[in-house]
Design an enzyme around this catalytic site. Sequence first.
Site, mmCIF file in Angstrom:
data_model
loop_
_atom_site.group_PDB
_atom_site.id
_atom_site.type_symbol
_atom_site.label_atom_id
_atom_site.label_comp_id
_atom_site.label_asym_id
_atom_site.label_seq_id
_atom_site.Cartn_x
_atom_site.Cartn_y
_atom_site.Cartn_z
ATOM 1 N N HIS A 37 1.065 -1.211 0.017
ATOM 2 C CA HIS A 37 0.004 -0.233 0.081
ATOM 3 C C HIS A 37 0.996 1.164 -0.063
ATOM 4 C CE1 HIS A 37 -2.910 -2.819 2.257
ATOM 5 N NE2 HIS A 37 -3.451 -2.486 1.305
ATOM 6 N N VAL A 176 4.751 -5.692 -4.309
ATOM 7 C CA VAL A 176 5.819 -5.799 -3.424
ATOM 8 C C VAL A 176 5.978 -7.120 -2.420
ATOM 9 C CG1 VAL A 176 6.733 -4.674 -1.546
ATOM 10 C CG2 VAL A 176 5.553 -3.204 -3.200
#
Length: 281
Positions: A37, A176
């Site tokens: 995020h 990620v």
Amino acid sequence: MKLCSTVAAMRAACRAVRGQGKRLGFVPTMGALHEGHLSLVRAAKARCDAVAVSIFVNPTQFGPKEDLAKYPRPFERDHELLEQEGVELLFAPPVEEMYPAGAVTYVTVEGLSEKLCGRSRPGHFRGVTTVVAKLFHIIEPDAAFFGQKDAAQATIIRRMVRDLNLPVEIVVCPIVREPDGLAMSSRNAYLDAQQRKSALVLSRSLKEVQNLFDRGERKASRLIEAGKQVFAQEPSVRLDYFEIVDPDTLEAISEVHGPALVAVAGFVGNTRLIDNIVLQG
Ligand code: PAF
């Protein structure tokens, strides 16, 4: 950072920012924030003058037997992280604010919403597109940032934006990963130590597909077979799907000659995890 919990307050705050001539970037989230995020927030900061984030655990995208009630909600920590990232506006509405009693209107991207996760999670993408359309109307962002981990979600949102002529640029940012390859997800928090290890089968299977592709294999069925064989070595993880699809239509492809999305989903205990790679054919 200004915190808004009503639609009216958030709309006014966003209009004030854009009224100053600032380009507004938006990162929608369900909270339980991780580096994935935060990478979206950083991408938004790099491309925009101000950033708005929403934290809303959206009930309409959860099935009746899914983890809505237990979905992690560490609001204080999330608030602090966003403050540290220099986010200007945080929208964290209660459910009744987003879905007033009697709300019966949905946005559906037909066909695409039944592919990949949409097959095993009926109604999921309808919930996602409905809430994202509502958030876009409230925030009126110039650009919105989504993670490639939810590749089908990104495809479906792009299609919604195109079909409904919504004036927002969709930016999709890379997955990620943890140092050992596990894609970051708020749901990783559900895993115990053993499950955390077993969950690596998702990224391992994708790596196997990438290796085979790099050695020249172009047949989707053989690439899928290789990925599934890796799964077979980890019987504690139940495979939901392993597919190779066109990234724009989410239709299965038989030979890889252009970009191809290799998408996988599996259950580690009760926790459903997803991951993907894009082969550049
Ligand atoms: O990707 C998510 O976290 C959610 O699906 C989103 C886009 C915030 C909509 O609730």
